[in-house]
Design a protein around this motif. Structure first.
Motif, PDB file in Angstrom:
ATOM      1  N   ALA A  54       0.810  -1.226   0.000  1.00  0.00           N
ATOM      2  CA  ALA A  54       0.000   0.000   0.000  1.00  0.00           C
ATOM      3  C   ALA A  54       0.839   1.270   0.000  1.00  0.00           C
ATOM      4  N   GLY A  55       1.951   1.240   0.673  1.00  0.00           N
ATOM      5  CA  GLY A  55       2.718   2.458   0.833  1.00  0.00           C
ATOM      6  C   GLY A  55       3.790   2.646  -0.221  1.00  0.00           C
ATOM      7  N   THR A  56       4.634   3.621   0.025  1.00  0.00           N
ATOM      8  CA  THR A  56       5.796   3.890  -0.819  1.00  0.00           C
ATOM      9  C   THR A  56       7.039   3.576  -0.002  1.00  0.00           C
ATOM     10  N   ASP A  57       8.194   3.929  -0.543  1.00  0.00           N
ATOM     11  CA  ASP A  57       9.433   3.667   0.182  1.00  0.00           C
ATOM     12  C   ASP A  57       9.598   4.583   1.389  1.00  0.00           C
ATOM     13  N   THR A  58       8.790   5.640   1.464  1.00  0.00           N
ATOM     14  CA  THR A  58       8.961   6.598   2.556  1.00  0.00           C
ATOM     15  C   THR A  58       7.732   6.766   3.434  1.00  0.00           C
ATOM     16  N   THR A  59       6.583   6.287   2.976  1.00  0.00           N
ATOM     17  CA  THR A  59       5.375   6.463   3.773  1.00  0.00           C
ATOM     18  C   THR A  59       4.387   5.345   3.500  1.00  0.00           C
ATOM     19  N   GLY A  60       3.422   5.178   4.420  1.00  0.00           N
ATOM     20  CA  GLY A  60       2.369   4.201   4.217  1.00  0.00           C
ATOM     21  C   GLY A  60       1.358   4.694   3.203  1.00  0.00           C
ATOM     22  N   GLY A  61       0.298   3.899   3.004  1.00  0.00           N
ATOM     23  CA  GLY A  61      -0.684   4.306   2.016  1.00  0.00           C
ATOM     24  C   GLY A  61      -2.050   3.721   2.277  1.00  0.00           C
ATOM     25  N   PRO A  62      -3.063   4.155   1.515  1.00  0.00           N
ATOM     26  CA  PRO A  62      -4.444   3.716   1.724  1.00  0.00           C
ATOM     27  C   PRO A  62      -4.668   2.284   1.236  1.00  0.00           C
ATOM     28  N   PHE A  63      -5.654   1.626   1.840  1.00  0.00           N
ATOM     29  CA  PHE A  63      -6.016   0.284   1.417  1.00  0.00           C
ATOM     30  C   PHE A  63      -7.511   0.080   1.636  1.00  0.00           C
ATOM     31  N   SER A  64      -8.051  -0.879   0.899  1.00  0.00           N
ATOM     32  CA  SER A  64      -9.451  -1.269   1.069  1.00  0.00           C
ATOM     33  C   SER A  64      -9.577  -2.716   0.631  1.00  0.00           C
ATOM     34  N   HIS A  65     -10.220  -3.536   1.473  1.00  0.00           N
ATOM     35  CA  HIS A  65     -10.336  -4.968   1.171  1.00  0.00           C
ATOM     36  C   HIS A  65     -11.650  -5.488   1.735  1.00  0.00           C
ATOM     37  N   ARG A  66     -12.446  -6.102   0.864  1.00  0.00           N
ATOM     38  CA  ARG A  66     -13.699  -6.718   1.295  1.00  0.00           C
ATOM     39  C   ARG A  66     -13.783  -8.122   0.729  1.00  0.00           C
ATOM     40  N   SER A  67     -14.072  -9.068   1.606  1.00  0.00           N
ATOM     41  CA  SER A  67     -14.122 -10.467   1.198  1.00  0.00           C
ATOM     42  C   SER A  67     -15.045 -11.216   2.149  1.00  0.00           C
ATOM     43  N   ASP A  68     -15.102 -12.544   2.009  1.00  0.00           N
ATOM     44  CA  ASP A  68     -15.938 -13.347   2.893  1.00  0.00           C
ATOM     45  C   ASP A  68     -15.454 -13.282   4.344  1.00  0.00           C
ATOM     46  N   PHE A  69     -14.170 -13.023   4.541  1.00  0.00           N
ATOM     47  CA  PHE A  69     -13.602 -13.082   5.882  1.00  0.00           C
ATOM     48  C   PHE A  69     -13.234 -11.714   6.463  1.00  0.00           C
ATOM     49  N   PHE A  70     -12.932 -10.741   5.609  1.00  0.00           N
ATOM     50  CA  PHE A  70     -12.449  -9.455   6.108  1.00  0.00           C
ATOM     51  C   PHE A  70     -13.117  -8.292   5.386  1.00  0.00           C
ATOM     52  N   ASP A  71     -13.342  -7.245   6.133  1.00  0.00           N
ATOM     53  CA  ASP A  71     -13.888  -6.005   5.585  1.00  0.00           C
ATOM     54  C   ASP A  71     -13.156  -4.868   6.278  1.00  0.00           C
ATOM     55  N   VAL A  72     -12.049  -4.442   5.669  1.00  0.00           N
ATOM     56  CA  VAL A  72     -11.194  -3.440   6.313  1.00  0.00           C
ATOM     57  C   VAL A  72     -10.787  -2.380   5.302  1.00  0.00           C
ATOM     58  N   GLU A  73     -10.583  -1.180   5.789  1.00  0.00           N
ATOM     59  CA  GLU A  73     -10.039  -0.105   4.964  1.00  0.00           C
ATOM     60  C   GLU A  73      -9.412   0.935   5.871  1.00  0.00           C
ATOM     61  N   GLY A  74      -8.484   1.667   5.306  1.00  0.00           N
ATOM     62  CA  GLY A  74      -7.801   2.689   6.086  1.00  0.00           C
ATOM     63  C   GLY A  74      -6.485   3.042   5.424  1.00  0.00           C
ATOM     64  N   THR A  75      -5.511   3.377   6.252  1.00  0.00           N
ATOM     65  CA  THR A  75      -4.177   3.732   5.764  1.00  0.00           C
ATOM     66  C   THR A  75      -3.153   2.894   6.491  1.00  0.00           C
ATOM     67  N   PHE A  76      -2.330   2.164   5.746  1.00  0.00           N
ATOM     68  CA  PHE A  76      -1.282   1.353   6.358  1.00  0.00           C
ATOM     69  C   PHE A  76      -0.154   2.282   6.778  1.00  0.00           C
ATOM     70  N   PRO A  77       0.264   2.228   8.053  1.00  0.00           N
ATOM     71  CA  PRO A  77       1.177   3.254   8.569  1.00  0.00           C
ATOM     72  C   PRO A  77       2.661   3.003   8.311  1.00  0.00           C
ATOM     73  N   VAL A  78       3.022   1.832   7.766  1.00  0.00           N
ATOM     74  CA  VAL A  78       4.435   1.489   7.621  1.00  0.00           C
ATOM     75  C   VAL A  78       4.859   1.619   6.164  1.00  0.00           C
TER      76      VAL A  78
END
Length: 461
Positions: free
Chosen positions: A170-194
């Motif tokens: 999700a991120g770059t070499d210097t910062t994290g980045g946004p993500f979104s994932h929906r499936s049978d098991f997970f429903d998450v979104e936000g910004t990955f901090p690493v």
């Protein structure tokens, strides 16, 4: 068609920290703590001195119980895995750091963050051994019970790995980045901090052995940790798993196979055999032998003498949970019991002698030259790509191997003289294993979808 180079196949080695098993000899005067950080440091540094690929930690999320009580002759716990591996990153430079972590009792965001951080801290040496715990016994520690159906464990783990890889990208070499994932098991979104870690994807290990487990590894993992440590058995496993790779767009060398193996080293063949015999007896105490038998008999056998004959009572085949927290490799105990009775009668074995015979045999026994020769044979004949060594002593169990067997392997031209230089900075573990740079999560998913569509078409034909 696969073609093979005339260059001798190289032997690869890794280290398993002993303790979460029933093979460690705690009674030996040389035995030390399996909890003190100095023990972890000693084994990791020894393995790195031997140019091993990685250091491997097993983990259990609940202490094993036998007949409702902690069985302290087996395992009594261990500190948290990521913390231990992070400490080892500070005292090692090249060796990979692999930890067993459950895809059931962790959250993808949190675990992906921890593994990405370990990859940064170690300079690209992190690995994750994915386990698919699904039982209520373990779940009680998490107030989740047995909420995950056994049939869904690999679907959940596959989705978990895909989401983790998505987060790592999700991120770059210097910062994290946004993500979104929906499936049978997970429903998450936000910004990955690493920020993206050196490997981007820490190396993924898997240890399943069923047909679905092997297919899961072919479509989702970089390394398999297997228990197939005999030559013919290993060749069959190797051939079966490697043939599955093509349907996922992968070559033979894209998935590495490492059996867990034990060894006994002696100055002569006779001495090694004598040491092996003594260590096997130390590994199986009287109470340990009774407990081992109870796992198959499914009933209390403490009234029986471990130095006496097998019980004359019939097993309770329906009581499969007398031991909890241990993987059950025996699905149907009936043929096992019949075979053990036949073996005990033929060799006039006591309970303890039988358990020693069927449970504590060492994979490699001999002089340094003999062990090196045998290991070269296994790799040359494609029974494996390398070995995860499981010493019977903590923490000095690898000292003699590194001092004596490693030079023998090097002299044969089948073992490295130095750690490889990565093609790119930060790909330390991938270079150790002979793996290339990470494969994007979307590509993994696309190949799995294509493979399964092909299987579905064949089934409908």
């Amino acid at each position: 068609m696969t073609t093979h180079s005339s260059t001798p196949r190289q032997v690869h080695l890794a280290a398993h920290f002993p303790g979460v098993n029933n093979t460690t000899v705690w009674s030996d005067p040389a035995g030390g703590s399996h909890i003190d950080v100095e023990s972890f440091e000693h084994l990791a540094r020894t393995a790195e001195r031997g140019l091993f690929d990685f250091f491997f930690l097993a983990e259990g999320l609940r202490l094993r119980e036998h007949k409702g009580k902690i069985f302290d002759l087996d395992v009594v716990g261990r500190p948290e895995t990521i913390t231990v591996l992070s400490a080892l990153a500070a005292v090692t430079e090249h060796i990979g750091l692999a930890g067993t972590l459950s895809a059931t009792f962790n959250e993808p965001y949190d675990l992906a963050r921890k593994l990405a951080t370990l990859d940064h801290v170690s300079g690209g040496r992190a690995a994750w051994n994915v386990v698919t715990t699904s039982n209520a016994f373990t779940g009680a520690n998490f107030r989740r019970g047995g909420y995950l159906d056994h049939a869904d464990r690999y679907r959940n783990a596959e989705d978990f790995i895909h989401l983790a890889r998505t987060l790592w990208e999700a991120g770059t070499d210097t910062t994290g980045g946004p993500f979104s994932h929906r499936s049978d098991f997970f429903d998450v979104e936000g910004t990955f901090p690493v920020p993206r870690s050196p490997q981007v994807h820490p190396v993924v290990f898997q240890a399943g052995d069923s047909d679905s487990g092997r297919d899961f590894a072919a479509g989702s993992a970089d390394v398999i940790f297997t228990r197939h440590s005999a030559l013919a058995d290993g060749q069959a496993f190797y051939s079966d798993v490697k043939r599955r790779l093509a349907q996922y767009g992968r070559g033979e060398d894209d998935l590495k196979i490492y059996p867990g193996v034990t060894f006994i080293l002696g100055d002569t063949e006779k001495e090694a055999e004598e040491i092996s015999h003594e260590v096997r007896r130390q590994q199986v105490s009287g109470p340990g032998a009774i407990a081992f038998l109870e796992q198959v008999w499914g009933t209390d056998l403490t009234a029986y003498d471990p130095e006496g004959p097998l019980p004359d009572v019939d097993p309770d085949f329906d009581n499969a949970d007398i031991t909890r927290g241990r993987v059950r490799h025996v699905k149907d105990p009936r043929p096992v019991v019949a075979a053990w009775r036949e073996l005990a009668e033929a060799k006039n074995l006591s309970i303890r002698e039988l358990v020693i015979e069927v449970s504590a045999r060492h994979s490699f026994v001999g002089t340094a030259s003999r062990i090196a020769e045998d290991m070269e044979l296994f790799v040359r004949e494609r029974a494996c790509d390398g070995f995860i060594l499981i010493p019977h002593l903590t923490p000095g169990g690898l000292d003699g191997f590194v001092e004596k067997v490693v030079p023998e392997l090097q002299a044969r031209g089948v073992y490295r003289d130095a750690y490889p230089t990565p093609e790119a900075p930060g790909l330390g573990l991938r270079a150790n294993l002979g793996l290339g740079a990470h494969r994007p999560a979307a590509d993994w998913a696309k190949k799995r979808e294509t493979a399964r569509a092909g299987v579905a078409r064949e089934g409908a034909a």
